[in-house]
Design a protein around this motif. Structure first.
Motif, PDB file in Angstrom:
ATOM      1  N   GLY A  93       0.806  -1.222   0.000  1.00  0.00           N
ATOM      2  CA  GLY A  93       0.000   0.000   0.000  1.00  0.00           C
ATOM      3  C   GLY A  93       0.835   1.265   0.000  1.00  0.00           C
ATOM      4  N   VAL A  94       1.788   1.358  -0.921  1.00  0.00           N
ATOM      5  CA  VAL A  94       2.772   2.442  -0.902  1.00  0.00           C
ATOM      6  C   VAL A  94       2.440   3.587  -1.852  1.00  0.00           C
ATOM      7  N   PHE A  95       1.307   3.518  -2.528  1.00  0.00           N
ATOM      8  CA  PHE A  95       1.006   4.517  -3.565  1.00  0.00           C
ATOM      9  C   PHE A  95       0.283   5.724  -2.973  1.00  0.00           C
ATOM     10  N   ALA A  96       0.927   6.888  -3.038  1.00  0.00           N
ATOM     11  CA  ALA A  96       0.296   8.125  -2.578  1.00  0.00           C
ATOM     12  C   ALA A  96      -0.699   8.616  -3.631  1.00  0.00           C
ATOM     13  N   LYS A  97      -1.754   9.264  -3.200  1.00  0.00           N
ATOM     14  CA  LYS A  97      -2.812   9.712  -4.108  1.00  0.00           C
ATOM     15  C   LYS A  97      -2.424  11.026  -4.791  1.00  0.00           C
ATOM     16  N   ASN A  98      -2.634  11.094  -6.113  1.00  0.00           N
ATOM     17  CA  ASN A  98      -2.415  12.327  -6.902  1.00  0.00           C
ATOM     18  C   ASN A  98      -1.026  12.923  -6.638  1.00  0.00           C
ATOM     19  N   TYR A  99      -0.004  12.096  -6.734  1.00  0.00           N
ATOM     20  CA  TYR A  99       1.337  12.509  -6.300  1.00  0.00           C
ATOM     21  C   TYR A  99       2.318  12.709  -7.453  1.00  0.00           C
ATOM     22  N   TYR A 100       2.229  11.901  -8.498  1.00  0.00           N
ATOM     23  CA  TYR A 100       3.254  11.912  -9.547  1.00  0.00           C
ATOM     24  C   TYR A 100       2.764  12.555 -10.844  1.00  0.00           C
ATOM     25  N   ASP A 101       3.651  13.333 -11.443  1.00  0.00           N
ATOM     26  CA  ASP A 101       3.386  13.907 -12.769  1.00  0.00           C
ATOM     27  C   ASP A 101       3.585  12.873 -13.868  1.00  0.00           C
ATOM     28  N   ILE A 102       4.497  11.927 -13.628  1.00  0.00           N
ATOM     29  CA  ILE A 102       4.831  10.877 -14.590  1.00  0.00           C
ATOM     30  C   ILE A 102       4.931   9.550 -13.843  1.00  0.00           C
ATOM     31  N   VAL A 103       4.356   8.501 -14.414  1.00  0.00           N
ATOM     32  CA  VAL A 103       4.610   7.143 -13.947  1.00  0.00           C
ATOM     33  C   VAL A 103       5.085   6.330 -15.146  1.00  0.00           C
ATOM     34  N   THR A 104       6.211   5.638 -14.999  1.00  0.00           N
ATOM     35  CA  THR A 104       6.703   4.747 -16.047  1.00  0.00           C
ATOM     36  C   THR A 104       6.701   3.313 -15.537  1.00  0.00           C
ATOM     37  N   VAL A 105       6.278   2.405 -16.416  1.00  0.00           N
ATOM     38  CA  VAL A 105       6.299   0.974 -16.117  1.00  0.00           C
ATOM     39  C   VAL A 105       6.764   0.268 -17.384  1.00  0.00           C
ATOM     40  N   SER A 106       7.843  -0.486 -17.290  1.00  0.00           N
ATOM     41  CA  SER A 106       8.290  -1.235 -18.466  1.00  0.00           C
ATOM     42  C   SER A 106       8.649  -2.668 -18.070  1.00  0.00           C
ATOM     43  N   TYR A 107       8.123  -3.600 -18.854  1.00  0.00           N
ATOM     44  CA  TYR A 107       8.389  -5.031 -18.694  1.00  0.00           C
ATOM     45  C   TYR A 107       7.987  -5.537 -17.307  1.00  0.00           C
ATOM     46  N   PHE A 108       6.835  -5.076 -16.873  1.00  0.00           N
ATOM     47  CA  PHE A 108       6.257  -5.503 -15.596  1.00  0.00           C
ATOM     48  C   PHE A 108       4.746  -5.431 -15.749  1.00  0.00           C
ATOM     49  N   LEU A 109       4.045  -6.465 -15.283  1.00  0.00           N
ATOM     50  CA  LEU A 109       2.589  -6.488 -15.383  1.00  0.00           C
ATOM     51  C   LEU A 109       2.007  -7.168 -14.160  1.00  0.00           C
ATOM     52  N   ASP A 110       1.277  -6.389 -13.369  1.00  0.00           N
ATOM     53  CA  ASP A 110       0.535  -6.912 -12.229  1.00  0.00           C
ATOM     54  C   ASP A 110      -0.823  -6.215 -12.250  1.00  0.00           C
ATOM     55  N   ARG A 111      -1.801  -6.889 -12.807  1.00  0.00           N
ATOM     56  CA  ARG A 111      -3.093  -6.261 -13.069  1.00  0.00           C
ATOM     57  C   ARG A 111      -3.797  -5.778 -11.811  1.00  0.00           C
ATOM     58  N   HIS A 122      -2.704  -4.006  -9.566  1.00  0.00           N
ATOM     59  CA  HIS A 122      -2.250  -2.676  -9.152  1.00  0.00           C
ATOM     60  C   HIS A 122      -2.518  -1.591 -10.195  1.00  0.00           C
ATOM     61  N   ILE A 123      -3.366  -1.890 -11.173  1.00  0.00           N
ATOM     62  CA  ILE A 123      -3.708  -0.884 -12.180  1.00  0.00           C
ATOM     63  C   ILE A 123      -4.362   0.332 -11.527  1.00  0.00           C
ATOM     64  N   ASP A 124      -5.319   0.103 -10.620  1.00  0.00           N
ATOM     65  CA  ASP A 124      -5.994   1.227  -9.957  1.00  0.00           C
ATOM     66  C   ASP A 124      -5.018   2.054  -9.122  1.00  0.00           C
ATOM     67  N   ASP A 125      -4.035   1.391  -8.502  1.00  0.00           N
ATOM     68  CA  ASP A 125      -3.029   2.125  -7.722  1.00  0.00           C
ATOM     69  C   ASP A 125      -2.226   3.059  -8.625  1.00  0.00           C
ATOM     70  N   ILE A 126      -1.865   2.576  -9.800  1.00  0.00           N
ATOM     71  CA  ILE A 126      -1.091   3.401 -10.737  1.00  0.00           C
ATOM     72  C   ILE A 126      -1.904   4.609 -11.162  1.00  0.00           C
ATOM     73  N   ILE A 127      -3.174   4.398 -11.463  1.00  0.00           N
ATOM     74  CA  ILE A 127      -4.035   5.515 -11.859  1.00  0.00           C
ATOM     75  C   ILE A 127      -4.190   6.503 -10.700  1.00  0.00           C
ATOM     76  N   THR A 128      -4.400   5.987  -9.508  1.00  0.00           N
ATOM     77  CA  THR A 128      -4.612   6.840  -8.339  1.00  0.00           C
ATOM     78  C   THR A 128      -3.393   7.701  -8.027  1.00  0.00           C
ATOM     79  N   THR A 129      -2.194   7.148  -8.189  1.00  0.00           N
ATOM     80  CA  THR A 129      -0.987   7.889  -7.797  1.00  0.00           C
ATOM     81  C   THR A 129      -0.607   8.975  -8.791  1.00  0.00           C
ATOM     82  N   LEU A 130      -1.158   8.914 -10.003  1.00  0.00           N
ATOM     83  CA  LEU A 130      -0.935   9.988 -10.978  1.00  0.00           C
ATOM     84  C   LEU A 130      -1.703  11.239 -10.573  1.00  0.00           C
ATOM     85  N   LYS A 131      -1.084  12.391 -10.743  1.00  0.00           N
ATOM     86  CA  LYS A 131      -1.802  13.648 -10.589  1.00  0.00           C
ATOM     87  C   LYS A 131      -2.786  13.839 -11.747  1.00  0.00           C
TER      88      LYS A 131
END
Length: 202
Positions: free
Chosen positions: A97-115, A117-126
């Motif tokens: 549970g390490v994803f801060a809400k509306n925190y990052y301007d950019i998120v990069t993910v390459s060669y990794f897939l864990d479905r 945590h998709i909502d976490d990635i969306i949530t942590t983007l500003k």
């Protein structure tokens, strides 16, 4: 779960320990579309490996959080970055549970897939933040990448997984044309988080 995380960490520690210490390269999603990056801001390189994306983003003026489950990978980044103060590395289990809400301007993910945590990635983007995502597909023009379908994208899946975001670039060549050329076996999505999220597709 702790045993699974430990096994996964040991697996990647072993892989990174055995690789030659060449300068890490960014994924194509960044090298080809770097003109879409902001001139400053906060970025997360998730499952960063030895930091190809991390160093690319930092060299362009962003402050980068580099997360990976492997202490060996993180140690290699720390050794390369020297006194750079815009790279912050962490050994991270993303299930904690390490994803801060509306925190990052950019998120990069390459060669990794864990479905899961998709909502976490969306949530942590500003709002107005950009996602750069590139990973392997099930449709393979040549051998390579994982064999487990859990870690491979179905055709068009990145678009549906991130349907709450506005797509900017989508790239998936599949088996069309001369399959010996182009970017095969992989999909790229660059997408922007809107000011107001739309509901996910069912």
């Amino acid at each position: 779960m702790a045993r699974l995380v430990s096994d996964l960490q040991h697996k990647w520690d072993r892989i990174y320990s055995q690789r030659e210490a060449a300068d890490p390269k960014p994924a194509a999603m960044l090298s080809q579309y770097s003109h879409l990056l902001p001139k400053q801001g906060r970025a997360l390189d998730l499952a960063c490996g030895v930091g190809g994306n991390t160093f690319f983003l930092a060299q362009r003026g962003l402050t980068v959080d580099a997360w990976d489950i492997s202490p060996v990978a993180i140690s290699q980044i720390d050794q390369r970055k020297g006194p750079a103060d815009n790279i912050r590395t962490s050994v991270v289990n993303i299930n904690d549970g390490v994803f801060a809400k509306n925190y990052y301007d950019i998120v990069t993910v390459s060669y990794f897939l864990d479905r899961q945590h998709i909502d976490d990635i969306i949530t942590t983007l500003k709002p107005q933040g950009l996602l750069f995502y590139q990973t392997f597909t099930r449709e393979k023009a040549q051998p390579g990448g994982p064999s487990n379908p859990d870690f491979l994208l179905k055709k068009g899946e990145l678009l549906s997984l991130f349907s709450q975001l506005t797509p900017i670039i989508y790239h998936e060549e599949g088996l069309i044309g001369d399959a010996s050329k182009g970017l095969r076996n992989e999909a790229i999505l660059i997408a922007q988080k809107p000011a107001m999220l739309k509901p996910p597709l069912n």
